[in-house]
Enzyme design. Structure first.
Site: not given
Ligand code: IMP
Ligand code: MG
Length: 175
Positions: A101, A97
């Site tokens: 975040d 991955e």
């Molecule tokens: P989550 O918040 O951990 O579910 O992350 C969700 C998705 O948001 C990740 O798989 C990325 O594709 C996208 N994402 C999170 N942070 C960033 C960033 O700083 N830049 C670009 N995409 C991001």
């Molecule tokens: Mg992603």
């Protein structure tokens, strides 16, 4: 409103070097196992291609696709757009991955893959924004821990742009 990025947060050279280290570790850890690399599209397309070629044991490769759709609270919810097509039963799956975040996407992916009855599932993230967690999740392999800023490049996008940059930079808002 214009968005700009400055000098790389992580350079191309640093990415290449770290992927070589991760590849060596994964090669050691998966010796004799039935490794299947599952890249998460679209964000991990570059990382998956480079990491796969730094792993020195035979591995199958597959992909799943997620998409974060904006929700009413602005937080965004992740949807699964497609699942792996290989039969993962009894295999040792390593998810590749781009970034963790909140941790919600990683959790969703682990739940989906568990239903395919693999022997094991582990998680490799190029980037980890540990300060952004809303649900607890710890990847088994991490490239870099980064501050809680929005980053682009090396697969990561803002409105589907910047994925093709060979480095990672923080996206700043100007006016
Ligand atoms: P989550 O918040 O951990 O579910 O992350 C969700 C998705 O948001 C990740 O798989 C990325 O594709 C996208 N994402 C999170 N942070 C960033 C960033 O700083 N830049 C670009 N995409 C991001
Ligand atoms: Mg992603």
């Amino acid at each position: 409103m214009e968005k700009i990025f400055g000098k790389p947060l992580i350079t191309q050279e640093e990415i290449v070097h770290r992927i070589r280290e991760l590849g060596l570790r994964i090669t050691r850890d998966y010796e004799g196992k039935n490794l299947v690399l599952v890249g998460v599209l679209k964000g991990a397309f570059a990382f998956t291609a480079d990491l796969a070629r730094s792993i020195g044991i035979p591995a199958q490769i597959d992909f799943l696709m997620t998409s974060s759709a904006p929700s009413s609270d602005g937080a965004g919810t992740t949807r699964l757009l497609s699942e792996p097509s290989l039969n993962l039963k009894g295999t040792d799956v390593l998810v590749i991955e781009d970034i963790i975040d909140s941790g919600k996407t990683a959790r969703l992916i682990m739940d989906v893959l568990a239903r395919h009855n693999p022997e094991s599932v582990k998680f490799c993230a190029l980037l980890d924004k540990t300060g952004g967690r809303e649900v607890s999740f710890s990847p088994d392999y991490t490239g870099f821990s980064i501050p809680n800023r929005f980053v682009i490049g090396y697969g990561l996008d803002y409105k589907n742009k910047y994925r093709t940059l060979p480095f990672i930079a923080v996206l700043e808002q100007t006016s």
